[in-house]
Design a protein around this motif. Structure first.
Motif, mmCIF file in Angstrom:
data_model
loop_
_atom_site.group_PDB
_atom_site.id
_atom_site.type_symbol
_atom_site.label_atom_id
_atom_site.label_comp_id
_atom_site.label_asym_id
_atom_site.label_seq_id
_atom_site.Cartn_x
_atom_site.Cartn_y
_atom_site.Cartn_z
ATOM 1 N N ARG A 223 69.161 28.631 0.844
ATOM 2 C CA ARG A 223 68.834 27.568 -0.234
ATOM 3 C C ARG A 223 68.845 27.998 -1.452
ATOM 4 O O ARG A 223 69.280 27.362 -2.493
ATOM 5 C CB ARG A 223 67.546 26.754 0.102
ATOM 6 C CG ARG A 223 67.137 25.617 -0.856
ATOM 7 C CD ARG A 223 65.956 24.929 -0.329
ATOM 8 N NE ARG A 223 64.958 25.863 -0.294
ATOM 9 C CZ ARG A 223 64.116 26.069 -1.372
ATOM 10 N NH1 ARG A 223 64.322 25.674 -2.400
ATOM 11 N NH2 ARG A 223 63.013 26.846 -1.087
ATOM 12 N N THR A 224 68.135 29.364 -1.841
ATOM 13 C CA THR A 224 67.969 30.040 -2.907
ATOM 14 C C THR A 224 69.079 30.928 -3.231
ATOM 15 O O THR A 224 69.239 31.002 -4.525
ATOM 16 C CB THR A 224 66.518 30.682 -3.098
ATOM 17 O OG1 THR A 224 66.547 31.445 -1.952
ATOM 18 C CG2 THR A 224 65.346 29.684 -2.997
ATOM 19 N N GLY A 225 69.665 31.372 -2.462
ATOM 20 C CA GLY A 225 70.847 32.191 -2.565
ATOM 21 C C GLY A 225 70.246 33.470 -2.590
ATOM 22 O O GLY A 225 69.053 34.129 -2.591
ATOM 23 N N PHE A 226 71.202 34.600 -2.125
ATOM 24 C CA PHE A 226 70.873 35.964 -1.836
ATOM 25 C C PHE A 226 72.215 36.874 -2.178
ATOM 26 O O PHE A 226 73.174 36.506 -2.241
ATOM 27 C CB PHE A 226 70.435 36.350 -0.438
ATOM 28 C CG PHE A 226 71.356 36.068 0.503
ATOM 29 C CD1 PHE A 226 72.444 36.800 0.838
ATOM 30 C CD2 PHE A 226 71.386 34.547 1.304
ATOM 31 C CE1 PHE A 226 73.131 36.361 2.025
ATOM 32 C CE2 PHE A 226 72.285 34.124 2.041
ATOM 33 C CZ PHE A 226 73.455 35.288 2.427
ATOM 34 N N HIS A 241 74.895 22.759 -4.847
ATOM 35 C CA HIS A 241 74.724 21.239 -4.825
ATOM 36 C C HIS A 241 74.578 20.798 -6.373
ATOM 37 O O HIS A 241 74.869 19.554 -6.777
ATOM 38 C CB HIS A 241 73.301 20.673 -4.039
ATOM 39 C CG HIS A 241 72.937 19.303 -4.442
ATOM 40 N ND1 HIS A 241 73.693 18.249 -4.154
ATOM 41 C CD2 HIS A 241 71.729 18.928 -5.128
ATOM 42 C CE1 HIS A 241 72.845 17.017 -4.625
ATOM 43 N NE2 HIS A 241 71.933 17.523 -5.256
ATOM 44 N N LYS A 242 73.717 21.353 -7.285
ATOM 45 C CA LYS A 242 73.463 20.978 -8.412
ATOM 46 C C LYS A 242 74.652 20.935 -9.232
ATOM 47 O O LYS A 242 75.101 20.307 -10.096
ATOM 48 C CB LYS A 242 72.608 22.093 -9.291
ATOM 49 C CG LYS A 242 71.216 21.522 -8.876
ATOM 50 C CD LYS A 242 70.004 22.286 -9.458
ATOM 51 C CE LYS A 242 68.681 22.002 -9.177
ATOM 52 N NZ LYS A 242 67.462 22.895 -9.638
ATOM 53 N N ASP A 273 75.863 17.833 -0.281
ATOM 54 C CA ASP A 273 74.604 16.895 -0.565
ATOM 55 C C ASP A 273 73.363 17.769 -0.716
ATOM 56 O O ASP A 273 73.310 18.962 -0.586
ATOM 57 C CB ASP A 273 74.416 15.816 0.781
ATOM 58 C CG ASP A 273 75.457 14.866 0.807
ATOM 59 O OD1 ASP A 273 75.947 14.709 -0.563
ATOM 60 O OD2 ASP A 273 75.790 14.084 1.842
ATOM 61 N N SER A 274 72.316 17.058 -1.066
ATOM 62 C CA SER A 274 71.059 17.598 -1.333
ATOM 63 C C SER A 274 70.448 18.112 -0.078
ATOM 64 O O SER A 274 70.747 17.974 1.182
ATOM 65 C CB SER A 274 70.133 16.480 -2.245
ATOM 66 O OG SER A 274 69.785 15.504 -1.109
ATOM 67 N N GLU A 275 69.202 18.700 -0.370
ATOM 68 C CA GLU A 275 68.421 19.355 1.001
ATOM 69 C C GLU A 275 67.823 18.171 1.730
ATOM 70 O O GLU A 275 67.712 18.412 2.747
ATOM 71 C CB GLU A 275 67.403 20.222 0.253
ATOM 72 C CG GLU A 275 66.635 20.898 1.483
ATOM 73 C CD GLU A 275 65.544 21.941 0.981
ATOM 74 O OE1 GLU A 275 65.095 22.582 1.792
ATOM 75 O OE2 GLU A 275 65.133 21.691 -0.173
ATOM 76 N N PHE A 304 74.360 21.685 6.936
ATOM 77 C CA PHE A 304 74.258 23.241 7.199
ATOM 78 C C PHE A 304 72.911 23.490 8.061
ATOM 79 O O PHE A 304 72.138 22.842 8.114
ATOM 80 C CB PHE A 304 73.787 23.364 5.693
ATOM 81 C CG PHE A 304 74.261 25.098 5.466
ATOM 82 C CD1 PHE A 304 75.125 25.455 5.055
ATOM 83 C CD2 PHE A 304 72.985 25.751 5.424
ATOM 84 C CE1 PHE A 304 75.467 26.798 4.942
ATOM 85 C CE2 PHE A 304 73.095 27.285 5.291
ATOM 86 C CZ PHE A 304 74.338 27.852 4.882
ATOM 87 N N THR A 305 73.235 24.613 8.719
ATOM 88 C CA THR A 305 72.291 25.046 9.637
ATOM 89 C C THR A 305 72.035 26.500 9.647
ATOM 90 O O THR A 305 72.857 27.391 9.245
ATOM 91 C CB THR A 305 72.846 24.527 11.160
ATOM 92 O OG1 THR A 305 74.002 25.429 11.435
ATOM 93 C CG2 THR A 305 72.904 23.327 11.559
ATOM 94 N N THR A 306 70.860 27.020 9.732
ATOM 95 C CA THR A 306 70.562 28.392 10.025
ATOM 96 C C THR A 306 69.985 28.607 11.633
ATOM 97 O O THR A 306 69.558 27.736 12.114
ATOM 98 C CB THR A 306 69.559 28.912 8.763
ATOM 99 O OG1 THR A 306 68.431 28.160 8.953
ATOM 100 C CG2 THR A 306 70.398 28.822 7.599
ATOM 101 N N TYR A 307 69.557 29.850 11.790
ATOM 102 C CA TYR A 307 68.920 30.123 13.054
ATOM 103 C C TYR A 307 67.442 29.477 13.059
ATOM 104 O O TYR A 307 67.034 29.390 14.266
ATOM 105 C CB TYR A 307 68.946 31.534 13.263
ATOM 106 C CG TYR A 307 67.788 32.461 12.446
ATOM 107 C CD1 TYR A 307 66.354 32.539 12.863
ATOM 108 C CD2 TYR A 307 68.479 32.919 11.441
ATOM 109 C CE1 TYR A 307 65.657 32.951 11.762
ATOM 110 C CE2 TYR A 307 67.447 33.693 10.462
ATOM 111 C CZ TYR A 307 66.015 33.933 10.794
ATOM 112 O OH TYR A 307 65.304 34.577 9.836
ATOM 113 N N ASP A 308 66.952 28.909 11.908
ATOM 114 C CA ASP A 308 65.544 28.548 11.801
ATOM 115 C C ASP A 308 65.574 27.030 11.559
ATOM 116 O O ASP A 308 64.576 26.567 11.297
ATOM 117 C CB ASP A 308 64.586 29.365 11.053
ATOM 118 C CG ASP A 308 65.043 29.429 9.604
ATOM 119 O OD1 ASP A 308 66.154 29.180 9.348
ATOM 120 O OD2 ASP A 308 64.129 29.515 8.843
ATOM 121 N N HIS A 309 66.818 26.485 11.602
ATOM 122 C CA HIS A 309 66.740 25.293 10.816
ATOM 123 C C HIS A 309 68.064 24.418 11.366
ATOM 124 O O HIS A 309 69.337 24.707 10.748
ATOM 125 C CB HIS A 309 66.753 25.260 9.361
ATOM 126 C CG HIS A 309 66.434 23.951 8.818
ATOM 127 N ND1 HIS A 309 65.029 23.969 8.049
ATOM 128 C CD2 HIS A 309 67.105 22.908 8.395
ATOM 129 C CE1 HIS A 309 64.995 22.638 7.558
ATOM 130 N NE2 HIS A 309 66.196 21.981 7.769
#
Length: 377
Positions: A223-226, A241-242, A273-275, A304-309
């Motif tokens: 979400r925040t980037g890395f 998104h923004k 789309d937004s979060e 969008f998916t991640t291992y925890d979401h």
């Protein structure tokens, strides 16, 4: 005696009287003969005059025929003269048109020269700005990182000067930091195609001289980037998104296999789309000129998916790292344990770029030509 004498006198008188008519008749015959001769000569003269008149008539007829022949020739030649006149008129019109085009070209050249002079001034100004790099930027160069260019008067990559065409990290406007101190106005810009620059939202390379970035991240990190914008990174779902919610954007994906062969694919629309809607993916029509086949349309309208979401029932393949951040697990995952396209095609490098679909030409300079392909490294 007297009788004989009288008789003789009478005889003589008779003979004399008879001879007089004969003489008169002879004279009349001679006169008629003379008149006939005169008439014959007159007839001869008249015949000569008639023959002369006939010759004159023949001559006049010949001359008249010549005149008529010339008149007929001139009459028949008139259309040719008209055609010649028409052709001359057409040639004159073409010359006038060519003259007008030449004048327009001269005007364009003058305008181009004025723009070139203005561009030279801008280049000189830009060169001076580049010389004023901050100490941080110089330090980054010394450490092997790409320099950061400061553009406080611009807001996005597509506004950069298309004639300068310098890829790198740019800082726009004033900093807008998120909770991880990442700045949405600091972006990696790439002149990947002709026209204005693209904003790179993902870059990943394997077997790179720098340490490989870890893409096995949780929801908040995606979400925040890395990552480092000068190397491998994910720009951040919230930042993406923004940017794209303001206008219609194009998505471009560039791929490179382990043999160095590069390919690209573009989608005519890209939205995130937004979060609140789990950064759901929306993509549009495939660019038919793309050099690789489609492996993303399957993910259209997916969360969008991640291992925890996760918001679907798909099975997670943790061994292959396919639970890394992406729009479900299916045809592709450029953020997986390996860079996957079509889920069976492992790649050496990938890059995702976005750019507005409609760009205001007043915001950027113009450029004549640039190669479609570009290097990923």
């Amino acid at each position: 005696m007297r009788l004989s004498t009288a008789f003789l006198l009478a005889f003589v008188s008779i003979m004399y009287g008879y001879s007089l008519p004969l003489e008169a008749e002879s004279k009349r015959g001679n006169l008629a003969s003379k008149q006939l001769d005169v008439m014959d000569r007159k007839l001869t003269v008249i015949r000569g005059a008639q023959e002369e008149q006939q010759r004159k008539l023949i001559t006049m007829d010949f001359k008249l025929n010549q005149v008529l022949s010339k008149m007929i020739h001139l009459t028949h030649a008139k259309p040719a003269k008209e055609e010649l006149s028409f052709n001359l008129s057409m040639a004159l019109d073409k010359w006038q048109s060519s003259s007008n085009k030449l004048e327009q070209q001269i005007n364009k050249l003058q305008i181009s020269l004025e723009r070139r002079n203005e561009h030279d001034k801008q280049l000189e100004k830009h060169s001076q700005q580049l010389e004023l790099l901050s100490e941080d930027a110089k330090l980054e160069i010394a450490n092997g990182k790409e320099s950061k260019y400061v553009q406080p008067a611009k807001a996005d990559c597509f506004e950069l000067d298309v004639e300068q065409r310098v890829d790198g990290v740019y800082k726009f406007l004033e900093p807008e930091l998120n909770e991880r101190q990442r700045d949405i106005n600091e972006r990696y810009c790439a002149f990947a195609t002709d026209g204005s620059a693209w904003t790179v939202i993902q870059r990943r390379r394997t077997n790179w001289k720098q340490k490989e970035e870890n893409f096995h991240r949780n929801w908040d990190e995606y979400r925040t980037g890395f990552g480092d914008l000068s190397n491998d990174f994910w720009f951040g779902n919230e930042f993406i998104h923004k940017i794209v919610y303001r206008d219609d954007y194009i998505l471009r994906i560039e791929l490179q296999d382990h043999n160095g062969i590069e390919a690209w694919i573009e989608y005519g629309l890209f939205r995130l789309d937004s979060e609140s809607y789990n950064y759901q993916l929306v993509i549009g029509k495939l660019n038919e000129n793309s050099t690789t086949s489609d492996a993303l349309t399957y993910h259209n309208r997916m969360d969008f998916t991640t291992y925890d979401h996760r918001y679907d029932d798909t099975t997670i393949d943790n061994d292959n790292g396919n639970d890394n951040g992406w729009w479900s697990v299916a045809k592709s995952n450029l953020n997986g344990h390996s860079i996957l396209w079509h889920n069976e095609y492992s790649l050496n490098a990938s890059r995702m770029l976005i750019r507005p679909l409609n760009i205001n030409p007043l915001l950027i300079a113009t450029d004549d030509s640039y190669d479609e392909d570009t290097s990923l490294v």
